[in-house]
Design a protein around this motif. Structure first.
Motif, PDB file in Angstrom:
ATOM      1  N   GLY A   1      13.652   7.592   9.598  1.00  0.00           N
ATOM      2  CA  GLY A   1      13.996   7.185   8.125  1.00  0.00           C
ATOM      3  C   GLY A   1      14.734   5.565   8.837  1.00  0.00           C
ATOM      4  O   GLY A   1      15.012   5.562   9.984  1.00  0.00           O
ATOM      5  N   VAL A   2      14.640   4.930   8.141  1.00  0.00           N
ATOM      6  CA  VAL A   2      14.970   3.487   9.097  1.00  0.00           C
ATOM      7  C   VAL A   2      16.426   3.426   8.718  1.00  0.00           C
ATOM      8  O   VAL A   2      16.997   3.041   9.294  1.00  0.00           O
TER       9      VAL A   2
ATOM     10  N   ALA B   1       9.277   0.366   9.721  1.00  0.00           N
ATOM     11  CA  ALA B   1       9.803   0.794   8.747  1.00  0.00           C
ATOM     12  C   ALA B   1       8.576  -0.193   7.359  1.00  0.00           C
ATOM     13  O   ALA B   1       8.465   0.395   6.544  1.00  0.00           O
ATOM     14  N   MET B   2       8.487  -1.640   7.628  1.00  0.00           N
ATOM     15  CA  MET B   2       7.690  -1.812   6.594  1.00  0.00           C
ATOM     16  C   MET B   2       6.403  -1.513   6.514  1.00  0.00           C
ATOM     17  O   MET B   2       5.874  -1.337   5.505  1.00  0.00           O
ATOM     18  N   ILE B   3       5.873  -1.570   7.893  1.00  0.00           N
ATOM     19  CA  ILE B   3       4.237  -0.796   7.563  1.00  0.00           C
ATOM     20  C   ILE B   3       3.404   0.994   7.800  1.00  0.00           C
ATOM     21  O   ILE B   3       3.372   1.398   6.457  1.00  0.00           O
ATOM     22  N   GLY B   4       4.930   1.418   7.260  1.00  0.00           N
ATOM     23  CA  GLY B   4       5.581   2.503   6.748  1.00  0.00           C
ATOM     24  C   GLY B   4       5.976   2.603   5.412  1.00  0.00           C
ATOM     25  O   GLY B   4       6.535   3.896   4.602  1.00  0.00           O
ATOM     26  N   ALA B   5       5.983   1.650   5.056  1.00  0.00           N
ATOM     27  CA  ALA B   5       6.475   1.223   3.600  1.00  0.00           C
ATOM     28  C   ALA B   5       8.241   2.077   3.274  1.00  0.00           C
ATOM     29  O   ALA B   5       8.246   1.909   2.088  1.00  0.00           O
ATOM     30  N   GLU B   6       8.471   2.491   4.192  1.00  0.00           N
ATOM     31  CA  GLU B   6       9.997   2.349   4.124  1.00  0.00           C
ATOM     32  C   GLU B   6      11.160   1.231   3.321  1.00  0.00           C
ATOM     33  O   GLU B   6      12.116   1.173   3.639  1.00  0.00           O
TER      34      GLU B   6
END
Length: 186
Positions: free
Chosen positions: A74-75, A129-134
Motif C-alpha cells: 500500500g502507498v 500507486a496511480m496505476i493501481g488507483a491508490e
C-alpha cells in the motif's frame, strides 16, 4: 584503521565543514593523519574522492529506499518505508548523510546514472500507486519532489542546527504524515 578509511572519513569531515570547493587535499590528509601522497595512492584527485563518497551513500540510500518500499504493501506503508529508509541512513552515520544532503546539487551529473536514485525510485512508487488507483492522478515527478522535500528539508534544518541534535528518526512520524498528505493532496 588503514589509511583509506581514515582518508575517506577525514574527507567527509572536511567536505561537510568547508565544502568540496574549499577543501584541499592537504587539509584532508592532515585531518586523516597521512601524507598527501597516501591520499593520491587511493584517489587521483579530490574530486574523484568526493564523487566516490557521494555515489557510495547515494547508491546505499537508493537501494534501501527501493527495497523498503518493495517490502511494504500500500502507498501509505510505502511512504512510511521511504521515510524510515532515509532516517536509517541518516541515523547510521550523520556525517555521511550530511555530506550527501549538502552536496547533492554538486553531483547532479552523476545523480541519475541508472534510474536508481532516490527521486526516481520514489517517483516509480507513486506511478505504481496511480496505476493501481491508490492515488488520484497527478504528476508523479512533482509529487516525488514534494515528498522527498519533506524529508530533505527536515534533514537540512537538522544539519544547520535548527531542530536540535535528535536523530532524524525522532521526526519520522511527522515526516511520514506530511509525505502521506502530499501524496493525497489535490
Amino acid at each position: 584503521m588503514s589509511a583509506k578509511p581514515r582518508i575517506e572519513r577525514a574527507a567527509l569531515e572536511v567536505f561537510v565543514r568547508d565544502g568540496v570547493d574549499a577543501a584541499t587535499t592537504r587539509a584532508i590528509a592532515a585531518q586523516a593523519g597521512v601524507s598527501e601522497g597516501a591520499l593520491y595512492r587511493h584517489y587521483r584527485s579530490k574530486d574523484e574522492l568526493a564523487i566516490t563518497l557521494f555515489m557510495t551513500i547515494h547508491r546505499r540510500l537508493s537501494t534501501l529506499i527501493e527495497a523498503s518500499a518493495a517490502e511494504a504493501t500500500g502507498v501509505k506503508a510505502k511512504a512510511a518505508a521511504i521515510v524510515k529508509a532515509y532516517c536509517l541512513v541518516a541515523d547510521e552515520d550523520w556525517l555521511t548523510f550530511a555530506f550527501h544532503l549538502t552536496q547533492i546539487h554538486r553531483f547532479i551529473p552523476y545523480y541519475q546514472e541508472d534510474g536508481k536514485d532516490p527521486v526516481t525510485v520514489t517517483e516509480n512508487v507513486i506511478k505504481q500507486a496511480m496505476i493501481g488507483a491508490e492515488l488520484p492522478p497527478a504528476d508523479p515527478r512533482v509529487l516525488a519532489a514534494m515528498a522527498i522535500g519533506v524529508i530533505t528539508q527536515t534533514a537540512q534544518n537538522k544539519a544547520y542546527g535548527r531542530i536540535g541534535d535528535d536523530p532524524l528518526s525522532a521526526h519520522a512520524p511527522l515526516m511520514t504524515a506530511a509525505v502521506q498528505a502530499v501524496l493525497f493532496a489535490r
